[in-house]
Write a protein that holds these residues in place. Sequence first.
Motif, PDB file in Angstrom:
ATOM      1  N   ILE A 125       2.935   3.038  10.498  1.00 30.01           N
ATOM      2  CA  ILE A 125       2.299   1.765  10.858  1.00 30.01           C
ATOM      3  C   ILE A 125       3.091   0.596  10.268  1.00 30.01           C
ATOM      4  N   GLU A 126       3.514   0.761   9.027  1.00 27.95           N
ATOM      5  CA  GLU A 126       4.251  -0.334   8.371  1.00 27.95           C
ATOM      6  C   GLU A 126       5.607  -0.584   9.021  1.00 27.95           C
ATOM      7  N   VAL A 129       3.530  -5.439  12.534  1.00 31.33           N
ATOM      8  CA  VAL A 129       2.786  -5.319  11.282  1.00 31.33           C
ATOM      9  C   VAL A 129       3.470  -6.123  10.171  1.00 31.33           C
ATOM     10  N   ILE A 130       2.677  -6.940   9.490  1.00 27.04           N
ATOM     11  CA  ILE A 130       3.204  -7.792   8.423  1.00 27.04           C
ATOM     12  C   ILE A 130       2.871  -7.174   7.067  1.00 27.04           C
ATOM     13  N   GLY A 131       3.877  -6.943   6.278  1.00 26.27           N
ATOM     14  CA  GLY A 131       3.651  -6.471   4.903  1.00 26.27           C
ATOM     15  C   GLY A 131       3.098  -5.052   4.841  1.00 26.27           C
ATOM     16  N   LYS A 132       2.442  -4.780   3.713  1.00 29.35           N
ATOM     17  CA  LYS A 132       1.944  -3.438   3.442  1.00 29.35           C
ATOM     18  C   LYS A 132       0.545  -3.246   4.027  1.00 29.35           C
ATOM     19  N   VAL A 133       0.223  -2.028   4.340  1.00 26.94           N
ATOM     20  CA  VAL A 133      -1.149  -1.669   4.747  1.00 26.94           C
ATOM     21  C   VAL A 133      -2.005  -1.508   3.488  1.00 26.94           C
ATOM     22  N   THR A 134      -3.203  -2.104   3.501  1.00 24.82           N
ATOM     23  CA  THR A 134      -4.130  -1.895   2.394  1.00 24.82           C
ATOM     24  C   THR A 134      -4.930  -0.629   2.675  1.00 24.82           C
ATOM     25  N   ARG A 135      -4.913   0.299   1.733  1.00 21.20           N
ATOM     26  CA  ARG A 135      -5.587   1.572   1.921  1.00 21.20           C
ATOM     27  C   ARG A 135      -6.571   1.791   0.783  1.00 21.20           C
ATOM     28  N   ILE A 136      -7.863   1.934   1.101  1.00 19.71           N
ATOM     29  CA  ILE A 136      -8.874   2.221   0.073  1.00 19.71           C
ATOM     30  C   ILE A 136      -9.647   3.458   0.515  1.00 19.71           C
ATOM     31  N   ARG A 137      -9.871   4.369  -0.410  1.00 12.65           N
ATOM     32  CA  ARG A 137     -10.564   5.609  -0.053  1.00 12.65           C
ATOM     33  C   ARG A 137     -12.054   5.364   0.164  1.00 12.65           C
ATOM     34  N   LEU A 138     -12.648   6.181   0.986  1.00 10.82           N
ATOM     35  CA  LEU A 138     -14.060   6.033   1.346  1.00 10.82           C
ATOM     36  C   LEU A 138     -14.775   7.368   1.160  1.00 10.82           C
ATOM     37  N   GLU A 139     -15.893   7.320   0.464  1.00 14.32           N
ATOM     38  CA  GLU A 139     -16.686   8.539   0.249  1.00 14.32           C
ATOM     39  C   GLU A 139     -18.100   8.320   0.771  1.00 14.32           C
ATOM     40  N   ALA A 140     -18.567   9.238   1.617  1.00 14.16           N
ATOM     41  CA  ALA A 140     -19.927   9.106   2.159  1.00 14.16           C
ATOM     42  C   ALA A 140     -20.971   9.427   1.092  1.00 14.16           C
ATOM     43  N   LEU A 141     -20.627  10.301   0.144  1.00 16.69           N
ATOM     44  CA  LEU A 141     -21.556  10.707  -0.935  1.00 16.69           C
ATOM     45  C   LEU A 141     -22.898  11.173  -0.392  1.00 16.69           C
ATOM     46  N   SER A 142     -22.891  11.834   0.741  1.00 16.07           N
ATOM     47  CA  SER A 142     -24.178  12.278   1.322  1.00 16.07           C
ATOM     48  C   SER A 142     -24.506  13.690   0.861  1.00 16.07           C
TER      49      SER A 142
END
Lengths: 446, 446
Positions: B427-428, B433-446
């Motif tokens: 993607i980068e 695409v400008i600059g870096k991709v911001t990536r944050i993890r996601l947890e459903a915690l269900s």
Amino acid sequence: MKPIKVGLLGIGTVGAGTFNVLQRNQEDIRRRAGRGIEITMVAARNLDKARKIVNAGVGAGVEVVSDPFAVVNHPDIDIVVELIGGYELPHELVLRAIANGKHVVTANKALLALHGNEIFAAAQEKGVMVAFEAAVAGGVPIIKALREGLTANRIESVAGIINGTTNFILSEMREKGLDFATVLKQAQELGYAEADPTFDIEGVDAAHKLTIMSAIAFGIPVQFDKAYIEGISQLQAVDIRYAEQLGYRIKLLGITRRTRTEDKEGGEGIELRVHPTLIPASRLIANVEGAMNAVLVQADAVGSSLYYGKGAGAEPTASSVIADLVDVTRLATVDPYCRVPHLAFQPNEMTDVAIVPMAEITTSYYLRVYVKDQLGVMADLTRILADAGISIDAVLQKEPGNQVNLDIIMLTHQTREKNIDAAIAKIEALPAVIGKVTRIRLEALS
Amino acid sequence: MKPIKVGLLGIGTVGAGTFNVLQRNQEDIRRRAGRGIEITMVAARNLDKARKIVNAGVGAGVEVVSDPFAVVNHPDIDIVVELIGGYELPHELVLRAIANGKHVVTANKALLALHGNEIFAAAQEKGVMVAFEAAVAGGVPIIKALREGLTANRIESVAGIINGTTNFILSEMREKGLDFATVLKQAQELGYAEADPTFDIEGVDAAHKLTIMSAIAFGIPVQFDKAYIEGISQLQAVDIRYAEQLGYRIKLLGITRRTRTEDKEGGEGIELRVHPTLIPASRLIANVEGAMNAVLVQADAVGSSLYYGKGAGAEPTASSVIADLVDVTRLATVDPYCRVPHLAFQPNEMTDVAIVPMAEITTSYYLRVYVKDQLGVMADLTRILADAGISIDAVLQKEPGNQVNLDIIMLTHQTREKNIDAAIAKIEALPAVIGKVTRIRLEALS
């Protein structure tokens, strides 16, 4: 070391859960406990059903009998797990087990709330343990938190959602806007409420659990007969809706708290009460939904802490039964003074601080007054409250259905219950007021 | 029985809190413990300050010294409470105390996360206890819950907000829409963050605590060097806002979980990671705000349970230190096999399940891609993800500031981290695409 031998009284939902979890996780449990824990005897009314459950597990070596006294009297049994429920028979069985020098694990809150003082005294006398983590809030280790985790603290209050059935009903009523009777029926169909739901919906089950927590928190005897108990069966959907519009949720809370009474000069007292309660929606405990349980503890060193989880069900309850079995196994042979006292305080160090009568409680109130839309009625209402020294925090005025009559909803500041009751009597005597005033207690829990 | 004698190493915030709570509640604590607990020696760098604290309490009989080794070597001391912090000196002091046959209570997570295996082995060898409830989540009795309350369970995962500083910063960033640097400065002024906040904001402190919980939950040695650690200093306010619009909150979570690795055939592994994490806003733990801590445990019998309270501060931490003192006092003289094992499992029953590298973790992701508003860029993004076998759960498109460039936010289904990293590299490389991709993890915690 040889495995410790356990006799199970009753193999219904929780009994079967205990049997199954102990089988499934026996390897992990042994790795933790350092000693095997074996159920070697089971007493059950339905022998065929019991044998089926036992045989689905390890089976071999487990004796299934119909007479529970055969278990409590058996010389090989070290720990008796009482999961029969009810009062009479378990009372007799537990005392007999103690007299026979056996440790007891029980999930029976009714038994302990009513006969706890006698049972713990007998156990103390005999030098055996009676463990009961499963009696309060199912799988949530709240007894351990109160008795051990918070032992450094002067506990100020305990407030809990400790009955899953009523919390499920209240969650459904709020989310779907349904009335109590409709949701109760659904809860019964889903298995969240029993065929005879009285103990749950009228707050008796919550009061049993609260009584036990109160004794542990404050070092007083269990005094179920002093508990104030009000259930949710009279709660109307309209009040849940109005509460929400004001930023509150209604929960069936069990509350026990240190307080000061008016009748004795500066006298200490303990509140012990179960009733529907408005809680600010922003509080974590207000967001405990469905059949879940949560207990909020206020204590001087630690401040607020909260314990949340499944309050009922086969395996959550079994989780606590087995945690008790491991604790008892570990401490089975040590000097009794090395064990945690049954009610957190040493038996000779209990106090007799009185439970205060409900009229002496100080709290805030939600009032709903149904009135003919006449000029001046609001002035009358506020005058009555002002005369009683009761301040108003918020007012909401609503037209339910027709354009003629009004619902006036008021949230009050803190006042004594006898003051609000006197004011309500005056309000109900006003010509513009139709029927009874709806009064629900409100706790900021801050 | 004679009171048990305690030597305090360090009388800073927590040390003074311990001294004060023990003094203030000594009557209640004695009524519970059945035996007095007396601090008879205090080692402190600043003798004047230490004497001031001591004299404000009972004072008489407490010896204040500058050499901590004088405490750990003193024949009258039964329990050493280590509250110095840091690694080197406490390491030496704790080992010396153990060698001298003294029990140890410590709040030092760094020490245990790095040297726990050595310390617990030495304690086991010598038959003494090392208690550390205060090392994780301050006043919340989570160690007791994990080691004892949930002992019947096969624990599946532990996910915690276990650093109050970062949770305070994230709460403020969300509520006030401020950026990280501004809030950090405020937190430092308010005393919620230290002058050098690195350990907190970069996740090191949380990783210390998580490492300890991981060992207890799964019966593995402490392995801090295997933890993946990512702090919140790079987190941008815009991502907190977008997350909220998608129904999520961002928290710094410590997560440890059973998993399966690809590299070994069906091989068991343990995740051990600290990083900013999107959580559905409806989860109870997503609503833990300010400097509070909470730990969510998933286990096979009990299901979900959560433990919430103050994670730091003088008296909340003292609450746990004293709870440990009471436990140790009670079990000081019993056979070591009657005590709860340090890391929940018997020392000879630990396993060596490997910590999996971060590339092998499976989770969901929040991606923010900053693009020139060109036709076809969305098609390129989705094609890259589809080619990598990554499904998209939600897309949000925003114009931040100008009308030319776009933020494209995507939430993905679960995938391995190495897959998402490969996709991000592609993607980068896209011209739009400008600059870096911001990536944050996601947890459903269900």
